[in-house]
Design a protein around this motif. Structure first.
Motif, PDB file in Angstrom:
ATOM      1  N   ASP A 188      11.076  -0.301  -8.000  1.00 11.98           N
ATOM      2  CA  ASP A 188      10.981   0.021  -6.460  1.00 11.98           C
ATOM      3  C   ASP A 188       8.735  -0.026  -6.291  1.00 11.98           C
ATOM      4  O   ASP A 188       8.658  -0.317  -5.260  1.00 11.98           O
ATOM      5  N   GLU A 189       8.174   0.205  -7.705  1.00 12.63           N
ATOM      6  CA  GLU A 189       6.664   0.351  -6.986  1.00 12.63           C
ATOM      7  C   GLU A 189       6.008  -1.027  -7.584  1.00 12.63           C
ATOM      8  O   GLU A 189       7.028  -1.688  -7.981  1.00 12.63           O
ATOM      9  N   ASN A 190       5.041  -1.208  -7.261  1.00  8.51           N
ATOM     10  CA  ASN A 190       4.656  -3.007  -7.473  1.00  8.51           C
ATOM     11  C   ASN A 190       4.086  -2.122  -8.971  1.00  8.51           C
ATOM     12  O   ASN A 190       2.986  -1.588  -9.384  1.00  8.51           O
ATOM     13  N   ILE A 191       4.503  -2.897  -9.768  1.00  9.67           N
ATOM     14  CA  ILE A 191       4.412  -3.077 -11.004  1.00  9.67           C
ATOM     15  C   ILE A 191       3.103  -4.503 -11.163  1.00  9.67           C
ATOM     16  O   ILE A 191       3.535  -5.866 -10.894  1.00  9.67           O
ATOM     17  N   VAL A 192       1.629  -3.804 -11.062  1.00  5.44           N
ATOM     18  CA  VAL A 192       0.792  -4.762 -11.196  1.00  5.44           C
ATOM     19  C   VAL A 192      -0.195  -5.605 -12.941  1.00  5.44           C
ATOM     20  O   VAL A 192      -0.848  -6.593 -12.136  1.00  5.44           O
ATOM     21  N   ALA A 193       0.359  -5.076 -13.565  1.00  4.26           N
ATOM     22  CA  ALA A 193       0.226  -5.448 -14.849  1.00  4.26           C
ATOM     23  C   ALA A 193       1.292  -5.162 -15.734  1.00  4.26           C
ATOM     24  O   ALA A 193       1.777  -4.615 -15.993  1.00  4.26           O
ATOM     25  N   LEU A 194       1.074  -6.554 -16.882  1.00  2.86           N
ATOM     26  CA  LEU A 194       1.878  -5.937 -17.821  1.00  2.86           C
ATOM     27  C   LEU A 194       1.089  -6.832 -19.235  1.00  2.86           C
ATOM     28  O   LEU A 194      -0.322  -7.752 -18.869  1.00  2.86           O
ATOM     29  N   GLU A 230       8.484 -14.314 -17.925  1.00  2.00           N
ATOM     30  CA  GLU A 230       9.814 -14.769 -17.487  1.00  2.00           C
ATOM     31  C   GLU A 230      10.721 -13.957 -17.187  1.00  2.00           C
ATOM     32  O   GLU A 230      11.236 -14.307 -16.515  1.00  2.00           O
ATOM     33  N   SER A 231      10.943 -13.157 -17.539  1.00  7.84           N
ATOM     34  CA  SER A 231      12.247 -11.993 -17.296  1.00  7.84           C
ATOM     35  C   SER A 231      11.420 -11.475 -16.070  1.00  7.84           C
ATOM     36  O   SER A 231      13.047 -11.385 -15.318  1.00  7.84           O
ATOM     37  N   PHE A 232      10.602 -10.908 -15.504  1.00  7.03           N
ATOM     38  CA  PHE A 232       9.728 -10.828 -15.084  1.00  7.03           C
ATOM     39  C   PHE A 232       9.740 -11.333 -13.433  1.00  7.03           C
ATOM     40  O   PHE A 232      11.059 -11.245 -12.571  1.00  7.03           O
ATOM     41  N   LYS A 233      10.032 -12.863 -13.753  1.00  6.26           N
ATOM     42  CA  LYS A 233      10.141 -13.641 -12.258  1.00  6.26           C
ATOM     43  C   LYS A 233      11.674 -13.451 -12.291  1.00  6.26           C
ATOM     44  O   LYS A 233      11.804 -13.952 -11.569  1.00  6.26           O
ATOM     45  N   GLU A 234      12.220 -13.522 -13.180  1.00 11.00           N
ATOM     46  CA  GLU A 234      14.096 -14.380 -12.999  1.00 11.00           C
ATOM     47  C   GLU A 234      14.803 -12.905 -12.301  1.00 11.00           C
ATOM     48  O   GLU A 234      15.156 -13.149 -11.619  1.00 11.00           O
ATOM     49  N   LYS A 235      14.196 -11.755 -13.043  1.00 17.21           N
ATOM     50  CA  LYS A 235      14.826 -10.692 -12.382  1.00 17.21           C
ATOM     51  C   LYS A 235      14.734 -10.098 -11.028  1.00 17.21           C
ATOM     52  O   LYS A 235      14.895  -9.451  -9.666  1.00 17.21           O
ATOM     53  N   TYR A 236      13.413 -10.019 -10.675  1.00 13.26           N
ATOM     54  CA  TYR A 236      12.319  -9.653  -9.382  1.00 13.26           C
ATOM     55  C   TYR A 236      11.581 -11.021  -8.281  1.00 13.26           C
ATOM     56  O   TYR A 236      10.923 -10.776  -8.667  1.00 13.26           O
ATOM     57  N   LYS A 289       0.952  -1.326   0.171  1.00 13.97           N
ATOM     58  CA  LYS A 289      -0.092  -0.077  -0.092  1.00 13.97           C
ATOM     59  C   LYS A 289       0.323   1.132   0.041  1.00 13.97           C
ATOM     60  O   LYS A 289       0.517   2.034  -0.075  1.00 13.97           O
ATOM     61  N   ASP A 290       1.853   1.376   0.168  1.00 15.00           N
ATOM     62  CA  ASP A 290       2.999   2.515   0.859  1.00 15.00           C
ATOM     63  C   ASP A 290       3.609   2.502  -1.215  1.00 15.00           C
ATOM     64  O   ASP A 290       4.188   3.436  -1.343  1.00 15.00           O
ATOM     65  N   LYS A 291       3.213   1.666  -2.065  1.00 17.29           N
ATOM     66  CA  LYS A 291       4.161   2.005  -3.282  1.00 17.29           C
ATOM     67  C   LYS A 291       2.711   2.269  -4.178  1.00 17.29           C
ATOM     68  O   LYS A 291       1.638   2.113  -4.237  1.00 17.29           O
ATOM     69  N   LEU A 292       3.485   2.994  -5.685  1.00 15.72           N
ATOM     70  CA  LEU A 292       2.023   3.376  -6.155  1.00 15.72           C
ATOM     71  C   LEU A 292       2.160   1.903  -7.183  1.00 15.72           C
ATOM     72  O   LEU A 292       2.545   0.840  -7.689  1.00 15.72           O
ATOM     73  N   ASN A 293       0.574   1.833  -7.876  1.00 12.62           N
ATOM     74  CA  ASN A 293       0.638   0.267  -8.807  1.00 12.62           C
ATOM     75  C   ASN A 293       0.637   0.717 -10.341  1.00 12.62           C
ATOM     76  O   ASN A 293      -0.573   1.423 -10.576  1.00 12.62           O
ATOM     77  N   VAL A 310       4.385 -11.726  -9.461  1.00 13.74           N
ATOM     78  CA  VAL A 310       3.476 -11.702 -10.561  1.00 13.74           C
ATOM     79  C   VAL A 310       2.946 -10.460 -11.037  1.00 13.74           C
ATOM     80  O   VAL A 310       1.568 -11.161 -10.889  1.00 13.74           O
ATOM     81  N   PRO A 311       3.534  -9.617 -12.346  1.00 14.18           N
ATOM     82  CA  PRO A 311       1.933  -8.998 -12.499  1.00 14.18           C
ATOM     83  C   PRO A 311       0.980  -9.707 -13.315  1.00 14.18           C
ATOM     84  O   PRO A 311       1.370 -11.100 -14.175  1.00 14.18           O
ATOM     85  N   TYR A 312      -0.472  -9.185 -13.510  1.00 15.55           N
ATOM     86  CA  TYR A 312      -1.047  -9.738 -14.016  1.00 15.55           C
ATOM     87  C   TYR A 312      -0.476  -9.658 -15.620  1.00 15.55           C
ATOM     88  O   TYR A 312      -0.299  -8.699 -16.143  1.00 15.55           O
TER      89      TYR A 312
END
Length: 510
Positions: free
Chosen positions: A72-78, A91-97, A50-54, A102-104
């Motif tokens: 550093d924020e919430n990446i909620v969807a790609l 897949e790159s998101f899962k590996e990097k972060y 809740k302290d970060k931007l979505n 994992v975003p929608y």
């Protein structure tokens, strides 16, 4: 009087479910083989800090880089119309972060806004040029902060609409993705000119190494099979329907008028930003252009475009007389200043700008980088006093400066460097310049009324010859051009380029 027919509740629910399921499957990414009776909508809400931007990202090509600087924020969807590319990014998101949720995943931004709009605070838009305006406006109308890649829009009218949208939706923070606007080098050039050290600037030259994609193209004649992972209708967006071709997606769309804006539209938002800022420019009063061969489908490989700007009010210590700004692309450059040493690079590998003042000259690269007064050996230690607000991180802080403004209270907000109040009018100038080479056959300096968005010295009596096809004919063994032309009304043609009529459903409504 019409007779009201009641549908049995069970049949109504059944038919509604079928429609909803079909729409969801076409709009969101379904991993593997989807269950036809299962909607692709999220089964349950994910929990975000809740302290970060979505943040949602639409277009995960260029948008992937923008996203990483916001990670550093919430990446909620790609979201991307090409689910193969989207799956790769997930897949790159899962590996990097590995520690992040994992975003929608969505194929349709429309479905994304419908289904998880209440979870989104801000949207990054990095789709092809022709779809920028509609997606950006839709997000703004929902109250979402927006970061839109350059060029802000595909044509002049769209730029004006987004400028007006920024005025209407005042609580929305906006930023165009021309990161040089946040660079320390851009501030350096501005302060050097505003100090009056190089006198009155009456002449500017700017250039780029683009295009690095094919241009002067004819419409593809082959009709290969449409990849199953690509929503072609959504990719086309406001453009007229045509068959899919790999010559358009995923990269070469920049070299097609219906989708991209050529070398000028692609790079001028980066290179001319320092010119527009330092010289306090808004609308030009005239423009002329010349170019190599082009077609109605695709820009020329090289062109020269000169804008004429009127006198402006003095700013700080700098007088602002009328100035010409000449753009070159496709390998063309202005003459080297005599003050430069042999072998000394003019600009950088991406392009540059040369300011010619009555007391001296400044040259810089793309994004205003590596700026220096000429001759550089005489001004090696020159450094103007910086009074401008500097963005932490400079060019690399462009996205973060947007995020900073998103968090601030509206009444205390400091706008980011390329908010739409600035970027909208600036982008009008850029995309108006893409029109000029197509009107060069009128043999005149085109007079421009920026407020009305129209050329004032083209009449209903004027005709222009358009190159429908330009081909190389090798049938006789001796290469020669085979061209086809069409003569049309120049007034109507010019208007159609300034305000391109979109396909139904893609109209811009504030």
């Amino acid at each position: 009087m019409s007779k009201e027919v009641q549908v049995p509740r069970r049949d109504f629910i059944k038919s509604t479910a079928i429609v909803a399921t079909a729409t969801a499957i076409s709009g969101a990414l379904v991993a593997g083989c989807a269950n036809e009776e299962k909607s692709a909508a999220p089964e349950e809400k994910k929990v975000w800090d809740k302290d970060k931007l979505n943040i949602a990202v639409v277009g995960v090509g260029m948008g992937w880089g923008n996203m990483q600087r916001c990670s550093d924020e919430n990446i909620v969807a790609l979201c991307d119309v090409d689910t193969r590319r989207l799956a790769g990014r997930i897949e790159s998101f899962k590996e990097k972060y590995p520690g992040k949720t994992v975003p929608y995943q969505y194929q349709s931004h429309i479905k994304m806004f419908e289904e998880i709009g209440d979870q989104i605070d801000a949207v990054i838009i990095a789709t092809p040029d022709h779809t920028h305006a509609k997606i950006t406006l839709d997000a703004m109308k929902l109250g979402k902060h927006v970061y839109c890649q350059k060029p802000l829009t595909h044509n002049v009218y769209e730029s004006r609409i987004l400028t007006q949208a920024a005025e209407k939706y005042k609580n929305v923070v906006t930023q165009m993705g021309n990161q040089g606007a946040s660079g320390d080098d851009t501030a350096w050039v501005c302060e050097a000119i505003w100090s009056g050290d190089i006198g009155e600037v009456k002449e500017v030259h700017a250039w780029t190494n683009r295009p690095i994609w094919p241009q002067c193209l004819n419409r593809p004649e082959d009709t290969p099979a449409l990849p199953i992972e690509l929503d072609w209708d959504l990719w086309l967006g406001p453009a007229a329907v045509r068959p899919y071709s790999p010559q358009y997606h995923p990269w070469n769309w920049r070299g097609w008028y219906d989708f991209g804006t050529g070398a000028l539209g692609d790079m001028a938002c980066h290179i001319l930003d320092v010119v527009m800022r330092s010289l306090c420019l808004k609308y030009p009063t005239g423009i002329q252009a010349s170019s190599s061969k082009w077609t109605v489908e695709s820009p020329a490989e090289s062109e020269k475009v000169t804008y004429y700007f009127p006198e402006r009010e003095k700013f700080r210590n700098a007088e602002m007389p009328a100035v010409s700004v000449t753009w070159y692309d496709g390998g063309l450059k202005p003459d080297r200043p005599l003050e430069m040493e042999d072998g000394e690079m003019m600009g950088d590998t991406d392009g540059g700008v040369l300011f010619i003042g009555t007391k001296g000259k400044i040259v810089c690269g793309c994004y205003g980088k590596n700026a220096k007064r000429l001759p550089s050996k005489d001004f090696e230690g020159y450094a103007p006093q910086i009074n401008e607000r500097l963005v932490p991180g400079g060019i690399d802080g462009h996205e973060k400066d947007w995020l900073r403004a998103c968090r601030e209270k509206p009444e205390e907000r400091v706008q980011p460097k390329s908010h739409f109040g600035y970027a909208g009018p600036f982008n009008e100038v850029v995309v108006m310049g893409t029109v000029a080479p197509r009107l060069a056959g009128l043999e005149r300096i085109l007079e421009w009324d920026g407020e009305k968005m129209e050329f004032t010295n083209i009449t209903q009596e004027d005709k222009i010859r358009l190159p429908k096809i330009v081909k190389m004919d090798l049938s006789t063994g001796i290469p020669k051009y085979q061209s086809e032309y069409e003569i049309i009304n120049a007034y109507d043609y010019a208007k159609s380029l300034i305000n391109v009529k979109p396909r139904a459903g893609w109209e811009l409504v504030l």
